[in-house]
Write a protein that holds these residues in place. Structure first.
Motif, PDB file in Angstrom:
ATOM      1  N   ASN A 202     -44.071  58.702  28.049  1.00 28.69           N
ATOM      2  CA  ASN A 202     -42.907  59.520  27.387  1.00 28.69           C
ATOM      3  C   ASN A 202     -41.930  58.645  26.401  1.00 28.69           C
ATOM      4  O   ASN A 202     -40.836  58.601  26.212  1.00 28.69           O
ATOM      5  N   PHE A 203     -42.510  57.628  25.836  1.00 29.17           N
ATOM      6  CA  PHE A 203     -41.893  56.839  24.553  1.00 29.17           C
ATOM      7  C   PHE A 203     -42.749  57.006  23.351  1.00 29.17           C
ATOM      8  O   PHE A 203     -43.882  57.282  23.501  1.00 29.17           O
ATOM      9  N   GLU A 204     -41.932  57.073  22.302  1.00 30.95           N
ATOM     10  CA  GLU A 204     -42.615  56.944  21.124  1.00 30.95           C
ATOM     11  C   GLU A 204     -42.079  55.674  20.225  1.00 30.95           C
ATOM     12  O   GLU A 204     -41.141  55.217  20.666  1.00 30.95           O
ATOM     13  N   THR A 205     -43.048  55.209  19.360  1.00 29.04           N
ATOM     14  CA  THR A 205     -42.316  54.216  18.674  1.00 29.04           C
ATOM     15  C   THR A 205     -41.701  54.196  17.437  1.00 29.04           C
ATOM     16  O   THR A 205     -41.914  55.192  16.934  1.00 29.04           O
ATOM     17  N   THR A 206     -40.945  53.328  17.359  1.00 27.13           N
ATOM     18  CA  THR A 206     -40.097  53.710  15.909  1.00 27.13           C
ATOM     19  C   THR A 206     -39.779  52.435  15.051  1.00 27.13           C
ATOM     20  O   THR A 206     -40.000  51.171  15.832  1.00 27.13           O
ATOM     21  N   GLY A 207     -39.786  52.138  14.042  1.00 22.48           N
ATOM     22  CA  GLY A 207     -39.615  51.016  13.013  1.00 22.48           C
ATOM     23  C   GLY A 207     -38.165  51.031  12.872  1.00 22.48           C
ATOM     24  O   GLY A 207     -37.786  49.936  12.039  1.00 22.48           O
ATOM     25  N   ASN A 208     -37.344  51.777  13.355  1.00 20.47           N
ATOM     26  CA  ASN A 208     -35.714  51.627  13.368  1.00 20.47           C
ATOM     27  C   ASN A 208     -35.225  51.022  14.669  1.00 20.47           C
ATOM     28  O   ASN A 208     -34.896  51.776  15.379  1.00 20.47           O
ATOM     29  N   ILE A 209     -34.868  49.769  14.495  1.00 18.64           N
ATOM     30  CA  ILE A 209     -34.182  49.180  15.883  1.00 18.64           C
ATOM     31  C   ILE A 209     -32.920  50.015  16.287  1.00 18.64           C
ATOM     32  O   ILE A 209     -32.561  50.088  17.338  1.00 18.64           O
ATOM     33  N   GLU A 210     -32.196  50.510  15.340  1.00 19.31           N
ATOM     34  CA  GLU A 210     -30.966  50.925  15.395  1.00 19.31           C
ATOM     35  C   GLU A 210     -31.018  52.304  16.508  1.00 19.31           C
ATOM     36  O   GLU A 210     -29.970  52.358  17.175  1.00 19.31           O
ATOM     37  N   GLU A 211     -32.035  52.880  16.477  1.00 14.91           N
ATOM     38  CA  GLU A 211     -32.263  54.187  17.093  1.00 14.91           C
ATOM     39  C   GLU A 211     -32.986  53.869  18.610  1.00 14.91           C
ATOM     40  O   GLU A 211     -33.399  54.601  19.364  1.00 14.91           O
ATOM     41  N   ALA A 212     -33.394  52.496  18.829  1.00 15.37           N
ATOM     42  CA  ALA A 212     -34.351  52.225  19.895  1.00 15.37           C
ATOM     43  C   ALA A 212     -33.565  52.381  21.269  1.00 15.37           C
ATOM     44  O   ALA A 212     -32.382  52.041  21.584  1.00 15.37           O
ATOM     45  N   ASP A 213     -34.265  52.934  22.185  1.00 16.57           N
ATOM     46  CA  ASP A 213     -33.644  52.820  23.663  1.00 16.57           C
ATOM     47  C   ASP A 213     -34.226  51.725  24.312  1.00 16.57           C
ATOM     48  O   ASP A 213     -33.787  51.195  25.548  1.00 16.57           O
ATOM     49  N   LEU A 214     -35.396  51.189  23.617  1.00 15.82           N
ATOM     50  CA  LEU A 214     -36.057  49.996  24.402  1.00 15.82           C
ATOM     51  C   LEU A 214     -36.456  49.198  23.431  1.00 15.82           C
ATOM     52  O   LEU A 214     -37.106  49.599  22.254  1.00 15.82           O
ATOM     53  N   ILE A 215     -36.093  47.741  23.443  1.00 18.66           N
ATOM     54  CA  ILE A 215     -36.706  46.909  22.528  1.00 18.66           C
ATOM     55  C   ILE A 215     -37.515  46.024  23.162  1.00 18.66           C
ATOM     56  O   ILE A 215     -37.136  45.240  23.967  1.00 18.66           O
ATOM     57  N   PHE A 216     -38.766  45.736  22.768  1.00 17.11           N
ATOM     58  CA  PHE A 216     -39.739  44.565  23.130  1.00 17.11           C
ATOM     59  C   PHE A 216     -39.818  43.871  22.340  1.00 17.11           C
ATOM     60  O   PHE A 216     -40.135  44.064  20.972  1.00 17.11           O
ATOM     61  N   VAL A 217     -40.033  42.419  22.572  1.00 19.44           N
ATOM     62  CA  VAL A 217     -40.133  41.220  21.674  1.00 19.44           C
ATOM     63  C   VAL A 217     -41.388  40.599  21.977  1.00 19.44           C
ATOM     64  O   VAL A 217     -41.376  40.038  23.241  1.00 19.44           O
TER      65      VAL A 217
ATOM     66  N   ASN B  86     -27.348  41.384  21.234  1.00 18.69           N
ATOM     67  CA  ASN B  86     -26.207  41.544  22.093  1.00 18.69           C
ATOM     68  C   ASN B  86     -25.476  42.678  21.475  1.00 18.69           C
ATOM     69  O   ASN B  86     -24.836  43.741  22.132  1.00 18.69           O
ATOM     70  N   ARG B  87     -25.458  42.733  20.139  1.00 16.22           N
ATOM     71  CA  ARG B  87     -24.696  43.882  19.216  1.00 16.22           C
ATOM     72  C   ARG B  87     -25.417  45.132  19.513  1.00 16.22           C
ATOM     73  O   ARG B  87     -24.687  46.084  19.952  1.00 16.22           O
ATOM     74  N   TYR B  88     -26.598  45.219  19.583  1.00 13.12           N
ATOM     75  CA  TYR B  88     -27.294  46.698  20.068  1.00 13.12           C
ATOM     76  C   TYR B  88     -26.962  46.960  21.461  1.00 13.12           C
ATOM     77  O   TYR B  88     -26.723  48.309  21.508  1.00 13.12           O
ATOM     78  N   LYS B  89     -26.623  45.945  22.273  1.00 13.22           N
ATOM     79  CA  LYS B  89     -26.743  46.502  23.432  1.00 13.22           C
ATOM     80  C   LYS B  89     -24.955  46.874  23.732  1.00 13.22           C
ATOM     81  O   LYS B  89     -24.823  47.885  24.834  1.00 13.22           O
ATOM     82  N   LYS B  90     -24.098  46.313  22.946  1.00 12.23           N
ATOM     83  CA  LYS B  90     -22.471  46.703  23.233  1.00 12.23           C
ATOM     84  C   LYS B  90     -22.543  47.989  22.593  1.00 12.23           C
ATOM     85  O   LYS B  90     -22.093  49.110  23.020  1.00 12.23           O
ATOM     86  N   GLN B  91     -23.359  48.458  21.756  1.00  9.61           N
ATOM     87  CA  GLN B  91     -23.383  49.702  20.956  1.00  9.61           C
ATOM     88  C   GLN B  91     -23.885  50.673  21.978  1.00  9.61           C
ATOM     89  O   GLN B  91     -23.769  51.951  21.880  1.00  9.61           O
ATOM     90  N   LYS B  92     -24.933  50.205  22.445  1.00  9.97           N
ATOM     91  CA  LYS B  92     -25.861  51.473  23.468  1.00  9.97           C
ATOM     92  C   LYS B  92     -25.770  50.647  24.867  1.00  9.97           C
ATOM     93  O   LYS B  92     -26.968  49.941  25.053  1.00  9.97           O
ATOM     94  N   PRO B  93     -25.064  50.970  25.671  1.00 11.69           N
ATOM     95  CA  PRO B  93     -25.089  50.030  27.057  1.00 11.69           C
ATOM     96  C   PRO B  93     -26.503  50.328  27.958  1.00 11.69           C
ATOM     97  O   PRO B  93     -26.985  49.464  28.460  1.00 11.69           O
ATOM     98  N   GLY B  94     -27.259  51.564  27.772  1.00 14.74           N
ATOM     99  CA  GLY B  94     -28.408  51.856  28.544  1.00 14.74           C
ATOM    100  C   GLY B  94     -29.335  50.796  27.711  1.00 14.74           C
ATOM    101  O   GLY B  94     -30.490  51.011  28.547  1.00 14.74           O
ATOM    102  N   LEU B  95     -29.388  50.609  26.618  1.00 23.72           N
ATOM    103  CA  LEU B  95     -30.564  49.877  25.903  1.00 23.72           C
ATOM    104  C   LEU B  95     -31.200  48.661  26.894  1.00 23.72           C
ATOM    105  O   LEU B  95     -30.535  48.205  27.510  1.00 23.72           O
ATOM    106  N   ILE B  96     -32.604  48.457  26.911  1.00 28.07           N
ATOM    107  CA  ILE B  96     -33.286  47.767  27.738  1.00 28.07           C
ATOM    108  C   ILE B  96     -34.110  46.958  26.771  1.00 28.07           C
ATOM    109  O   ILE B  96     -34.580  47.285  25.654  1.00 28.07           O
ATOM    110  N   ILE B  97     -33.993  45.399  27.219  1.00 28.67           N
ATOM    111  CA  ILE B  97     -34.727  44.543  26.276  1.00 28.67           C
ATOM    112  C   ILE B  97     -35.400  43.829  27.071  1.00 28.67           C
ATOM    113  O   ILE B  97     -35.293  43.285  28.014  1.00 28.67           O
ATOM    114  N   GLY B  98     -36.858  43.749  26.601  1.00 33.74           N
ATOM    115  CA  GLY B  98     -38.048  43.275  27.390  1.00 33.74           C
ATOM    116  C   GLY B  98     -38.577  41.991  26.606  1.00 33.74           C
ATOM    117  O   GLY B  98     -38.652  42.209  25.287  1.00 33.74           O
ATOM    118  N   ILE B  99     -39.028  40.694  27.028  1.00 33.90           N
ATOM    119  CA  ILE B  99     -39.752  39.992  26.340  1.00 33.90           C
ATOM    120  C   ILE B  99     -40.917  39.899  26.972  1.00 33.90           C
ATOM    121  O   ILE B  99     -41.356  39.689  28.104  1.00 33.90           O
TER     122      ILE B  99
END
Ligand code: 5AD
Ligand code: SF4
Length: 439
Positions: free
Chosen positions: A32-47, A68-81
């Motif tokens: 249930n995810f789709e990939t995006t090239g636009n980081i601003e609209e991401a719900d999930l960021i993988f590096v 950190n900036r994106y997380k402040k804008q969108k508190p539910g944002l998840i970041i994975g390494i």
């Protein structure tokens, strides 16, 4: 239907990592995810990260601070390494980089949906278990950032060579090969979708082994999918580059005339310390075998300068080998000590930074000269070029590569990406050949 959530993947490091990101994209689009090239609209960021040199890790750390900036804008944002840094640093990354929610090593990508559901409850989630048999053979990669013409196919994972400087055996685990039938099927499917080039990937493709099929057998099978499908491969270890492979290449014009053969150092003493398992004579004899079986084949390499105890004499041995091999292209690096490697335990990182820098400069200058010479020798020749894209500099030109993997730019006329075009070379720079299509 529930709206799909958006995944943004950023990838560092080698081709293998880019290929892995496509596997990750596929696993997540099934959940249930789709990939995006636009980081601003991401719900999930993988590096997807790289540990090969310290500066690769530093770049990722600096990037994490920006998140950190994106997380402040969108508190539910998840970041994975993901990838090698996740595997190497594990829990340490979670304690040092507060922004990180999920840590996943290269063999644990199937577990991502479960890890994500843990992270969604506000807990940190981690899986860095390495596997003896995971090859993701059944996963059909999402071709992220694809030009629709060339694609990677991962054929094996891991590395057990234990070059003393290298972190890869620790971050990517045991060597394992993928079922050849699944590889051939993937190549056939890509060709059917319009792709015209595949690159077979592995840390050391020459040690590919599945029952009775070795690498030469595998690449022959892939080449036979269609004569219009170009086949490339990376990377080779000089100790394992066999005559049988060179003969198979010679028998298939669509296996590209380009071999990447990392030298690392031209000094026998340093090669021994690096645990490379070949010496200068062996390496030169492999170069001669390439020249004999495959006249006109391009050869590229990797060089590390400033390894432990490297003297001026060792450095001159490297310069001399570069001239003799007459490389068409090279990737050149300063030695970066990696924690946990054999070199870290046994050999001090004792070449001063200024010496590393000045040696690196000499190596780069020499390679510029060799690349330019190699390109000048191509002026007047005609090559079949696979057009890949409209040239960055001018919309009126197409850019593609010849079998030797050199970039060739030429006036577009009626040609389009995906076409094979015969191009006569009439000029060059150190990096590019320029020419004109001949009908
Ligand atoms: N320091 C510098 N370069 C390295 N490489 C691998 N490990 C290191 C290191 N510790 C280089 C090698 C390899 C390429 C992918 O990266 O040249 O072939
Ligand atoms: Fe970097 Fe090596 Fe890992 Fe590739 S395998 S991402 S080059 S450390």
């Amino acid at each position: 239907m529930e709206d799909k959530r958006k995944l943004y993947i950023e990838t560092y490091g080698c081709q293998m990592n880019f290929s892995d990101s496509q596997i990750v994209g596929s696993i997540m689009t099934d959940h249930n995810f789709e990939t995006t090239g636009n980081i601003e609209e991401a719900d999930l960021i993988f590096v997807n990260t790289c540990s090969i040199r310290d500066n690769a890790e530093k770049r990722v750390r600096a990037r994490l601070r920006e998140f950190n900036r994106y997380k402040k804008q969108k508190p539910g944002l998840i970041i994975g390494i993901l990838g090698c840094m996740a595997e190497r640093l594990r829990e340490q990354l979670i304690s040092e980089e507060k922004v990180v929610d999920v840590i996943v090593g290269p063999d644990a990508y199937r577990d991502l949906p479960r890890l994500l559901s843990i992270a969604e409850t506000g807990q940190k989630a981690i899986n860095v278990i390495l596997s003896a048999d995971e090859t993701y053979a059944d996963i059909n990669p999402v071709r992220l950032d694809s030009n629709g013409i060339s694609a990677y196919i991962s054929i094996m994972r891991g590395c057990e060579n234990f070059c003393s400087y290298c972190v890869v055996p620790y971050t990517r685990g045991k060597e394992r090969s993928r079922d050849p039938q699944t590889i051939v099927d993937e190549a056939r499917s890509l060709f059917g979708q319009g792709y015209r080039e595949v690159t077979l990937l592995g840390q050391n493709v020459n040690s590919y082994k599945w029952e009775n099929t070795g690498f030469a057998g595998l690449i022959g099978m892939v080449a036979e999918v269609n004569p219009q499908l170009r086949v490339r491969f990376a990377t080779s270890h000089p100790k394992d580059l066999s005559d049988v492979l060179l003969q198979t290449m010679a028998a298939h014009p669509n296996i590209c005339r380009s071999i990447h053969l990392p030298l690392q150092s031209g000094s026998n003493r340093i090669l021994r310390l690096m645990n490379r398992k070949y010496d200068r004579d062996w390496y030169m004899q492999r170069i001669e075998a390439i020249r004999t079986y495959l006249p006109g084949c391009a050869i590229s390499t990797d060089i590390i300068t400033g390894f432990s105890s490297e003297t001026d004499e060792d450095h001159h041995d490297t310069l001399e080998m570069m001239r003799t091999a007459a490389y068409d292209y090279a990737f050149m690096f300063k030695y970066s000590e990696r924690p946990g490697t054999l070199a870290h335990k046994k050999y001090p990182d004792d070449v001063p930074e200024e010496v590393k820098s000045s040696r690196l400069k000499e190596i780069i200058d020499l390679q510029q000269e060799l690349s330019h010479k190699s390109n000048r020798a191509d002026v007047g020749k005609t090559y079949e070029v696979l057009a890949e894209s409209t040239s960055k500099k001018s919309g009126m030109e197409l850019s593609g590569r010849n079998s030797q993997n050199k970039v060739v730019v030429f006036p577009k006329k009626n040609y389009k990406p995906g076409d094979y075009v015969k191009v006569k070379i009439n000029a060059c720079t150190t990096a590019t050949l320029k020419g004109e299509a001949i009908d």
